[in-house]
Motif scaffolding. Structure first.
Motif, mmCIF file in Angstrom:
data_model
loop_
_atom_site.group_PDB
_atom_site.id
_atom_site.type_symbol
_atom_site.label_atom_id
_atom_site.label_comp_id
_atom_site.label_asym_id
_atom_site.label_seq_id
_atom_site.Cartn_x
_atom_site.Cartn_y
_atom_site.Cartn_z
ATOM 1 N N ALA C 157 0.834 -1.209 0.000
ATOM 2 C CA ALA C 157 0.000 0.000 0.000
ATOM 3 C C ALA C 157 0.869 1.259 0.000
ATOM 4 O O ALA C 157 0.573 2.245 -0.692
ATOM 5 C CB ALA C 157 -0.925 -0.020 1.214
ATOM 6 N N GLN C 158 1.935 1.236 0.782
ATOM 7 C CA GLN C 158 2.854 2.379 0.800
ATOM 8 C C GLN C 158 3.459 2.594 -0.578
ATOM 9 O O GLN C 158 3.553 3.729 -1.068
ATOM 10 C CB GLN C 158 3.981 2.139 1.820
ATOM 11 N N LEU C 159 3.865 1.482 -1.178
ATOM 12 C CA LEU C 159 4.521 1.567 -2.477
ATOM 13 C C LEU C 159 3.589 2.167 -3.513
ATOM 14 O O LEU C 159 3.999 2.996 -4.340
ATOM 15 C CB LEU C 159 4.961 0.164 -2.899
ATOM 16 N N GLN C 160 2.338 1.758 -3.447
ATOM 17 C CA GLN C 160 1.370 2.290 -4.397
ATOM 18 C C GLN C 160 1.233 3.810 -4.248
ATOM 19 O O GLN C 160 1.062 4.535 -5.228
ATOM 20 C CB GLN C 160 0.017 1.613 -4.172
ATOM 21 N N VAL C 162 3.613 5.931 -3.122
ATOM 22 C CA VAL C 162 4.810 6.729 -3.395
ATOM 23 C C VAL C 162 5.471 6.447 -4.741
ATOM 24 O O VAL C 162 6.120 7.337 -5.304
ATOM 25 C CB VAL C 162 5.873 6.547 -2.280
ATOM 26 N N GLU C 163 5.308 5.234 -5.255
ATOM 27 C CA GLU C 163 6.092 4.885 -6.446
ATOM 28 C C GLU C 163 5.705 5.748 -7.640
ATOM 29 O O GLU C 163 4.526 5.866 -7.985
ATOM 30 C CB GLU C 163 5.939 3.410 -6.795
ATOM 31 N N GLY C 164 6.705 6.332 -8.239
ATOM 32 C CA GLY C 164 6.470 7.208 -9.374
ATOM 33 C C GLY C 164 5.953 8.577 -8.964
ATOM 34 O O GLY C 164 5.835 9.478 -9.784
ATOM 35 N N LYS C 165 5.656 8.745 -7.690
ATOM 36 C CA LYS C 165 5.103 10.021 -7.214
ATOM 37 C C LYS C 165 6.152 10.854 -6.471
ATOM 38 O O LYS C 165 6.021 12.077 -6.430
ATOM 39 C CB LYS C 165 3.935 9.772 -6.252
ATOM 40 N N VAL C 166 7.088 10.187 -5.832
ATOM 41 C CA VAL C 166 8.069 10.956 -5.054
ATOM 42 C C VAL C 166 9.491 10.551 -5.412
ATOM 43 O O VAL C 166 9.757 9.429 -5.826
ATOM 44 C CB VAL C 166 7.860 10.800 -3.525
ATOM 45 N N ASP C 167 10.375 11.521 -5.258
ATOM 46 C CA ASP C 167 11.803 11.311 -5.508
ATOM 47 C C ASP C 167 12.550 10.932 -4.246
ATOM 48 O O ASP C 167 13.658 10.411 -4.303
ATOM 49 C CB ASP C 167 12.420 12.639 -5.971
ATOM 50 N N LEU C 168 11.941 11.288 -3.129
ATOM 51 C CA LEU C 168 12.660 11.164 -1.850
ATOM 52 C C LEU C 168 11.674 10.741 -0.773
ATOM 53 O O LEU C 168 10.554 11.241 -0.717
ATOM 54 C CB LEU C 168 13.262 12.532 -1.469
ATOM 55 N N ILE C 169 12.110 9.813 0.067
ATOM 56 C CA ILE C 169 11.332 9.435 1.249
ATOM 57 C C ILE C 169 12.167 9.772 2.482
ATOM 58 O O ILE C 169 13.332 9.371 2.568
ATOM 59 C CB ILE C 169 10.996 7.926 1.242
ATOM 60 N N VAL C 170 11.576 10.526 3.394
ATOM 61 C CA VAL C 170 12.273 10.864 4.638
ATOM 62 C C VAL C 170 11.601 10.131 5.782
ATOM 63 O O VAL C 170 10.399 10.266 5.995
ATOM 64 C CB VAL C 170 12.236 12.383 4.899
ATOM 65 N N MET C 171 12.384 9.345 6.501
ATOM 66 C CA MET C 171 11.859 8.631 7.654
ATOM 67 C C MET C 171 12.056 9.519 8.882
ATOM 68 O O MET C 171 13.129 9.548 9.470
ATOM 69 C CB MET C 171 12.573 7.297 7.802
ATOM 70 N N ALA C 172 10.983 10.213 9.224
ATOM 71 C CA ALA C 172 11.054 11.185 10.316
ATOM 72 C C ALA C 172 10.609 10.500 11.606
ATOM 73 O O ALA C 172 9.534 10.764 12.127
ATOM 74 C CB ALA C 172 10.173 12.395 9.980
ATOM 75 N N ARG C 173 11.497 9.643 12.134
ATOM 76 C CA ARG C 173 11.183 8.802 13.287
ATOM 77 C C ARG C 173 10.035 7.846 12.964
ATOM 78 O O ARG C 173 9.129 7.658 13.779
ATOM 79 C CB ARG C 173 10.880 9.636 14.541
#
Lengths: 286, 286, 286, 286
Positions: C157-160, C162-173
């Motif tokens: 579900a996460q992949l759906q 973000v994929e193709g939608k974002v260049d960067l993922i930030v894990m903010a805790r």
């Protein structure tokens, strides 16, 4: 942190033998248990003595009055300037702001995270820009316009809002100068923040001056407001590095960061009764 | 670090397109291999452009002249202020000191540890206190007394020692003011260190003033000496924390520590050709 | 800052003579004006060469394609790994968070103050606690519960999202571990933050361990996530002082402050194309 | 600083009400005037209590014995671990070194500048490289070769030099491991310095490992030596920034700087009786 048994005793007085013994004996007899204690003397021979004792006294609400009565003769004997603060009684404070939000936000954030324990009674601003932000935190926002011609009237309105209602006023980049008569009503209870540079730059647009001089450090100073502008007792200072790649806008951005950190530390220490003032300087038992 | 093939090219000129292309093309054709390169422009539209290129050119001693000839038309075309420095040619320097040894010692120590690469040609002092220390490092020590009445004569003697002999003069807590005419002979080649405070304190005994104001930071600034006292281009600055427990003597001791660190960094960067001056500020490619 | 003419060229390739000359010549011919340039080589003899050039090219939108065509043969000749980024094209990013808000808030704040320039497309969380906060900033909030049993489903579900939608993922805790297969889809495009201590503490509750060992510094490290947990290329690190007066809760609070500062710096540098990765380390042209 | 009237009382004991009252009452009755006082409790309910009181007692030499007798019943009542130290009685110390001089030199320098007050009785080294340097300061230098086969014999010789002669041993980059039986003779009286990194690197050549991992900070930790190598109570830690431009040699050089600063601070605090140890951690009343 805000245990109902926790209290702080702050003392300044002429230094002479026997102060610690008398105070600690009294606390012990009243059933208090010392958690932290800090002392400082400017000179063991005839200087000024400062003490901050944090202690737990079970049933403080009912037994605090008795403790106060027991301390009074000691305070009198040693000519103490003293204060007993209950940690659970949150200090009511007002934040004065203008348009910039960085200092205000840092304070609100730490307050909500319970890192800064206070009762933020209101935000007062000479602009309306920050209303939405403040009200989202559930804090009353008061807009009092300040014009050069009607400054007295504005201050009267501010005074009506805060007098008797707050213990502390924090100037979170409030861009108006408060009058000496206003400041005199809140001695050592108005905290202000301003930028600081090595060397100092006098006059307009200090960031542009700092840039043209090529400074390598940008600083900020939090202090208690006195009638002499930006010359009151310093509570905290810090700096950040800059270099030739930083333009004037960068210096201002970096300045904002150091301002919000320095102001938040100073306000937190004040709220925790860790700052004692004497003459034009502070003892900070951080 | 002092490889016989290593050189540094320093350039300042009006910014316009094509500078990097022309210089890098030239270096490439001459057989040089770029190791580091730093660039900065104060404004891409009509500002000042700065570049420092560190490169290796095999057989630099014999091929350097050819490289210089190849660079000359480029320098002329772009109105460059430029310099080619060979890393293996140690810069001769003089250290001026008075009675305090902390800055001098830090420099001698880093020099012996080969962390600061220079040819320390001499130490010049208006006192004899530091003679033993200096001579133990095998460095010539010259005592030139300086009195208020005969300052000219003393400067003439200093000048005779250093002129044509050294590239750099470091004032390692040398407590006399050099005359404008002396300073003009060494433009951007005299480095001085002085304390700095937030806010600034003017007049006698700044440490006592800083103490009575309760500052929380003690700083130092290394700069190139100009005819305006302590107002030359800043090379490096730093601060250390102090608090109410520190007396005036402590502030001075902490001040000495930050002075020696800041001065040593500034001198090392100068010796490595990392500092470019323009107007009254520096670009430091540290 | 986000001028429509501004672009950044990033290059890594085997180091050999002529790279800078070829690239700068090409940029010059295309009408680009270099604003900043940083270079680094791990070894002038056969090492890896890194370059970041920030330049202005008028009418970049229409002339960018021509510049790209002109760079292609150079890139091919020098076996370059390269990228051309337009400053005005904001990088879409997702922030993953759980319950703690300190890192998330610092990012949102800097984003709104335009200190961090990005297109924050969404916040994804395995809890709903932060929904109100995020939506107040006008940013879509997606709740995807993650259970141990259905981790695959949650990641799908996460992949759906973000994929193709974002260049960067930030894990903010974000307190869940992403699977290797998820991480492989975003090489050097997931930034994580974790505490760090001297010495390192392995196992449960590192703050309690740090407290019982009496450490004097609390740190944080921002890095790119790789399949090996917390062992990816380090982007930024910093520390804060602590002492015996700080209890475990204080250490955690101080840890949160250093985490938010370090993460915000790392993310900002990434967004400004200042971070190049090679092997398991970074070159940061900050 | 080394006034003949100045003394320091150090106390650790189970926390319970009345300690401060009893001790301060006793000091007052004996005619002592408290200059500084620091207290800490790990937990007001049944934790460990620590106190350091610095005081002036006129004619301390003759009246100290009486003070000690007066304190004894209090110490016994509260099960105190306590110590009374006279500031004017310089602590004899030995410095153990090998070939590197940076830590040794920093200590000798601060000692000569009277910033570090001690009686440096000797320097002991397993090499002869530093003999000249040490003897120039007028300090006895003892060379005791240490080989793997004859380590016992070397330690016996070291022990004969120091036992009963020194209160403190400082390992100023002494590159041999002392045996557990040697260390047990000097509990909390051997100070060691070692590098530290975030994350930690185990095994050979940690600087090369730190370099290949691209760390952004280099640190050092000063601690009391215990039988478990490098795991004793931490006295002080600090870090310096590094970046991709620093090669392994640079990291080592920067590491040396932070080592000498951290070790000098730790040793000075120990000499001023500011460090109390409990369990495997320290309370530093700096």
């Amino acid at each position: 942190m805000t245990s109902s048994a926790r209290a702080r005793l702050l003392i300044s007085c002429p230094d002479r033998p026997g102060i610690v013994a008398a105070v600690s004996q009294c606390l012990c007899e009243q059933g208090a248990n010392i958690v932290h204690s800090d002392q400082h003397t400017t000179d063991p021979a005839g200087g000024v003595f400062f003490m901050r004792i944090e202690f737990d006294l079970p049933e403080l609400d009912s037994r605090g009055a008795s403790l106060t009565r027991a301390l009074e003769p000691i305070a009198s004997r040693f000519q103490m300037d003293w204060k007993l603060a209950y940690a659970a009684r949150l200090k009511p404070m007002a934040i004065f702001a203008s348009k910039e939000d960085h200092c205000l936000l840092e304070l609100l954030w730490r307050w909500r995270a319970k890192e800064m324990v206070a009762d933020i009674a209101m935000v007062v601003s000479n602009h309306t820009d920050l209303r939405g932000l403040v009200e989202a935190y559930g804090i009353p926002f008061h807009h009092i316009a300040v014009t050069r011609e009607r400054q007295d009237q504005a201050e009267a309105a501010q005074l009506q809002l805060v007098e008797g209602k707050v213990d502390l006023i924090v100037m979170a980049r409030y861009m108006r100068i408060l009058s000496p008569s206003f400041i005199r009503r809140f001695p050592n209870r108005i905290i202000n923040i301003h930028h600081s540079f090595l060397p100092a730059f006098v006059g307009a647009d200090p960031y542009a001056q700092a840039y043209s001089r090529g400074v390598k450090l940008i600083g900020a100073t939090a202090h208690y407001a006195t009638e002499t502008l930006d010359a009151g007792p310093i509570i905290e200072q810090d700096v950040e590095r800059v270099d030739h790649r930083n333009n004037v806008e960068d210096l201002k951005r970096i300045g904002r960061h150091v301002e919000r950190m320095v102001l938040a530390r100073a306000v937190t220490w004040h709220l925790e009764d860790k700052v004692l003032v004497y003459g034009n300087k502070t003892v900070v038992f951080a």
